[in-house]
Design a protein around this motif. Structure first.
Motif, PDB file in Angstrom:
ATOM      1  N   LEU A 178       0.958  -1.095  -0.127  1.00 48.89           N
ATOM      2  CA  LEU A 178      -0.103   0.159  -0.114  1.00 48.89           C
ATOM      3  C   LEU A 178       0.877   1.180  -0.032  1.00 48.89           C
ATOM      4  N   ILE A 179       1.895   1.387   0.781  1.00 56.37           N
ATOM      5  CA  ILE A 179       2.922   2.531   1.072  1.00 56.37           C
ATOM      6  C   ILE A 179       3.579   2.593  -0.279  1.00 56.37           C
ATOM      7  N   GLY A 180       4.087   1.353  -0.567  1.00 53.01           N
ATOM      8  CA  GLY A 180       4.973   1.563  -2.036  1.00 53.01           C
ATOM      9  C   GLY A 180       6.373   1.827  -1.404  1.00 53.01           C
ATOM     10  N   ARG A 220       3.069   9.441   4.201  1.00 52.87           N
ATOM     11  CA  ARG A 220       2.275   8.185   3.708  1.00 52.87           C
ATOM     12  C   ARG A 220       2.185   7.032   4.577  1.00 52.87           C
ATOM     13  N   ALA A 221       3.529   6.692   4.940  1.00 53.19           N
ATOM     14  CA  ALA A 221       3.487   5.344   5.745  1.00 53.19           C
ATOM     15  C   ALA A 221       2.462   5.346   6.923  1.00 53.19           C
ATOM     16  N   ILE A 222       2.818   6.683   7.642  1.00 54.12           N
ATOM     17  CA  ILE A 222       1.747   6.607   8.839  1.00 54.12           C
ATOM     18  C   ILE A 222       0.385   6.838   8.556  1.00 54.12           C
ATOM     19  N   SER A 223      -0.127   7.452   7.484  1.00 49.06           N
ATOM     20  CA  SER A 223      -1.339   7.497   7.290  1.00 49.06           C
ATOM     21  C   SER A 223      -2.107   6.413   6.787  1.00 49.06           C
ATOM     22  N   ASP A 272      -5.873  11.394  -2.550  1.00 51.46           N
ATOM     23  CA  ASP A 272      -6.435  10.618  -3.510  1.00 51.46           C
ATOM     24  C   ASP A 272      -5.723   9.045  -3.417  1.00 51.46           C
ATOM     25  N   ASP A 273      -4.584   8.979  -3.067  1.00 59.00           N
ATOM     26  CA  ASP A 273      -4.019   7.571  -2.879  1.00 59.00           C
ATOM     27  C   ASP A 273      -4.789   7.015  -1.662  1.00 59.00           C
ATOM     28  N   LEU A 274      -4.836   7.582  -0.659  1.00 55.42           N
ATOM     29  CA  LEU A 274      -5.424   6.916   0.598  1.00 55.42           C
ATOM     30  C   LEU A 274      -6.866   6.609   0.365  1.00 55.42           C
ATOM     31  N   LYS A 275      -7.791   7.368  -0.429  1.00 53.58           N
ATOM     32  CA  LYS A 275      -9.049   6.846  -0.596  1.00 53.58           C
ATOM     33  C   LYS A 275      -9.235   5.873  -1.413  1.00 53.58           C
ATOM     34  N   GLU A 276      -8.368   5.382  -2.026  1.00 53.42           N
ATOM     35  CA  GLU A 276      -8.656   4.271  -2.944  1.00 53.42           C
ATOM     36  C   GLU A 276      -8.610   2.956  -1.694  1.00 53.42           C
ATOM     37  N   THR A 277      -8.039   3.308  -0.734  1.00 57.38           N
ATOM     38  CA  THR A 277      -8.060   1.902   0.075  1.00 57.38           C
ATOM     39  C   THR A 277      -8.892   1.902   1.456  1.00 57.38           C
TER      40      THR A 277
END
Length: 283
Positions: free
Chosen positions: A86-88, A135-138, A164-169
């Motif tokens: 998820l984090i990449g 990114r990792a924490i969110s 936008d990336d977070l909303k997908e998950t």
């Protein structure tokens, strides 16, 4: 005593000389009487592929990755756990005889640090910054069941890209902010504020924090992932507001404990890592 049976772990980075991971891990190996040793490897940008191949061929048990290798290393692994995917980005690798698996323990470290003060489930959390740590924490916060995450960044567009990336998950509420009046307004009912930016980090500890005491309230928990100095300008402002302050050593300790557990199946006492870290920092 290091012998042919000693298990080898380490950290690869560029630079890596000032890493605080070796003293923490080696103190825990000694405390738990495990025949392992943890060493820093200075691997320059562009040399990661042969370094990982060499680690596999030499039977190294596990690695941490730091700047600039956390994203590139994914190319040389056999699989990723859910969070790292998820984090990449990967900060921990476990090697077995047949494969290399990537993990990211940064987010876990931050969440566990915050949960020393308050559970995150259902809470409203603002994250300052939109880089790799944010990114990792969110992502980890969303997996931990928070109610709302707001990403606040000087460049609002970057914050919105992460949103936008977070909303997908996740089905949780996620949004983006600039560092303006909107941030001040949202802080009024925020439960946890996390700084992932380098503002206030040595040698710039006199930088003015983005959030000041007049923007905080006494029920707020404020976590700054900067650990040098231990009390950043942001945490001083939290103190003035009567808010609860958590310094950056906690995330560093908990992400390290998580890596240690992945490699060995054992979680050392927090105090062992903490004592070694504070000694290294000169406290």
């Amino acid at each position: 005593m290091i012998t042919g049976k000693t298990g080898l772990m380490g950290i690869m980075g560029d630079p890596v000389e000032h890493s605080l991971s070796p003293p923490m891990h080696n103190a825990a190996f000694q405390q738990l009487k495990l025949d392992h040793v943890y060493v820093p490897f200075h691997v320059k940008r562009g040399n990661l592929a042969p370094a990982i191949l060499g680690a596999r061929n030499m039977g190294i048990k596990g690695l941490n990755l730091t700047i600039p290798h956390k994203i590139e290393v994914i190319n040389y692994l056999d699989e990723l756990d859910e969070v790292a995917e998820l984090i990449g980005a990967v900060n921990t690798v476990k090697f077995t005889e047949t494969n290399a698996v990537g993990y990211n323990t940064d987010g876990v470290g931050a969440v566990k640090a915050i949960e020393e003060a308050t559970p995150v489930k259902g809470k409203k959390i603002i994250i300052l910054g939109a880089g790799g740590a944010a990114r990792a924490i969110s992502f980890q916060l969303l997996l931990s069941g928070v109610g709302e995450v707001l990403i606040a960044n000087r460049t609002r567009e970057k914050a919105c890209n992460l949103r936008d990336d977070l909303k997908e998950t996740s089905m949780a509420s996620v949004d983006c902010l600039g560092l303006d009046d909107e941030l001040t307004w949202e802080l009024k009912d925020t439960d946890v504020l996390i700084n992932t930016t380098p503002v206030g980090m040595h040698p710039h500890q006199d930088d003015e924090p983005v959030v000041t005491s007049d923007m905080m309230h006494s029920d707020l928990v404020v976590n700054d992932i900067v650990y040098n100095p231990l009390e950043t300008g942001l945490l001083r402002e939290a103190g003035k507001a009567g808010a609860q302050a958590i310094n950056g050593t906690k995330m560093l300790i908990y992400q390290g404990l998580e890596s240690f557990s992945i490699w060995t199946g054992v979680t050392p006492p927090v105090e062992v890592f903490e004592t070694a870290l504070m000694r290294e920092l000169g406290y």
